[in-house]
Write a protein that holds these residues in place. Structure first.
Motif, PDB file in Angstrom:
ATOM      1  N   LEU A 183       5.646  -2.981  -8.727  1.00 57.49           N
ATOM      2  CA  LEU A 183       5.064  -2.390  -7.538  1.00 57.49           C
ATOM      3  C   LEU A 183       5.917  -2.546  -6.277  1.00 57.49           C
ATOM      4  CD1 LEU A 183       2.671  -0.733  -6.691  1.00 57.49           C
ATOM      5  CD2 LEU A 183       1.432  -2.849  -6.202  1.00 57.49           C
ATOM      6  N   PRO A 184       6.525  -3.685  -6.003  1.00 54.52           N
ATOM      7  CA  PRO A 184       7.370  -3.761  -4.796  1.00 54.52           C
ATOM      8  C   PRO A 184       8.505  -2.739  -4.797  1.00 54.52           C
ATOM      9  CG  PRO A 184       6.908  -5.961  -5.624  1.00 54.52           C
ATOM     10  CD  PRO A 184       6.400  -4.998  -6.647  1.00 54.52           C
ATOM     11  N   GLU A 185       9.121  -2.536  -5.942  1.00 56.74           N
ATOM     12  CA  GLU A 185      10.209  -1.556  -6.021  1.00 56.74           C
ATOM     13  C   GLU A 185       9.670  -0.139  -5.824  1.00 56.74           C
ATOM     14  OE1 GLU A 185      14.019   0.013  -6.425  1.00 56.74           O
ATOM     15  OE2 GLU A 185      13.329  -2.009  -5.957  1.00 56.74           O
ATOM     16  N   LEU A 186       8.529   0.165  -6.411  1.00 49.93           N
ATOM     17  CA  LEU A 186       7.932   1.493  -6.226  1.00 49.93           C
ATOM     18  C   LEU A 186       7.566   1.738  -4.769  1.00 49.93           C
ATOM     19  CD1 LEU A 186       5.594   1.713  -9.353  1.00 49.93           C
ATOM     20  CD2 LEU A 186       7.670   3.028  -8.931  1.00 49.93           C
ATOM     21  N   MET A 187       7.003   0.740  -4.123  1.00 51.15           N
ATOM     22  CA  MET A 187       6.659   0.882  -2.705  1.00 51.15           C
ATOM     23  C   MET A 187       7.914   1.086  -1.859  1.00 51.15           C
ATOM     24  SD  MET A 187       3.451   0.953  -2.470  1.00 51.15           S
ATOM     25  CE  MET A 187       3.287   0.826  -0.714  1.00 51.15           C
ATOM     26  N   ARG A 188       8.994   0.383  -2.181  1.00 51.29           N
ATOM     27  CA  ARG A 188      10.248   0.560  -1.438  1.00 51.29           C
ATOM     28  C   ARG A 188      10.765   1.981  -1.594  1.00 51.29           C
ATOM     29  NH1 ARG A 188      15.225   1.049  -2.124  1.00 51.29           N
ATOM     30  NH2 ARG A 188      15.220   0.744  -4.370  1.00 51.29           N
ATOM     31  N   ILE A 189      10.700   2.511  -2.809  1.00 54.67           N
ATOM     32  CA  ILE A 189      11.161   3.877  -3.054  1.00 54.67           C
ATOM     33  C   ILE A 189      10.276   4.886  -2.311  1.00 54.67           C
ATOM     34  CG2 ILE A 189      11.395   5.640  -4.843  1.00 54.67           C
ATOM     35  CD1 ILE A 189      12.217   3.368  -6.761  1.00 54.67           C
ATOM     36  N   TYR A 190       8.958   4.705  -2.370  1.00 55.64           N
ATOM     37  CA  TYR A 190       8.054   5.633  -1.695  1.00 55.64           C
ATOM     38  C   TYR A 190       8.233   5.602  -0.177  1.00 55.64           C
ATOM     39  CZ  TYR A 190       5.579   6.452  -6.077  1.00 55.64           C
ATOM     40  OH  TYR A 190       5.257   6.802  -7.356  1.00 55.64           O
TER      41      TYR A 190
END
Length: 98
Positions: free
Chosen positions: A69-76
């Motif tokens: 989730l942290p990586e997905l949030m960074r990408i979004y």
């Protein structure tokens, strides 16, 4: 017509027939009880296995999401602040995501 008294061998024959009948009834009841118990045990084992599988799947999904989730949030967040505002989210929710 008078009933004749039974001889000892006739009494033993009747007793043997009664005991044999009782034995068959008890044996059949035991077979049906065993089959019922086996069916109940199988259903319970399936229910417990499903609960365990669901708990493990939920744990695996949570662990995966916590790690990703942290990586997905960074990408979004790279899409820009205007792509993630409340009005846009509300409109997407009302439209059903289309």
């Amino acid at each position: 017509m008078q009933a004749t008294p039974l001889t000892a061998s006739e009494l033993f024959a009747y007793a043997s027939v009664l005991l044999a009948t009782l034995t068959l009834v008890v044996a059949l009841a035991g077979i049906f009880a065993f089959l019922g118990l086996r069916r109940t045990a199988k259903k319970e084992a399936q229910r417990v296995a499903a609960e365990i599988a669901e708990a493990r799947a939920e744990t695996a999904a949570n662990l995966y999401l916590q790690s990703e989730l942290p990586e997905l949030m960074r990408i979004y967040m790279t899409f820009g602040p205007e792509s993630a505002n409340i009005d846009r989210g509300d409109s997407v929710a009302k439209e059903g995501g289309s």
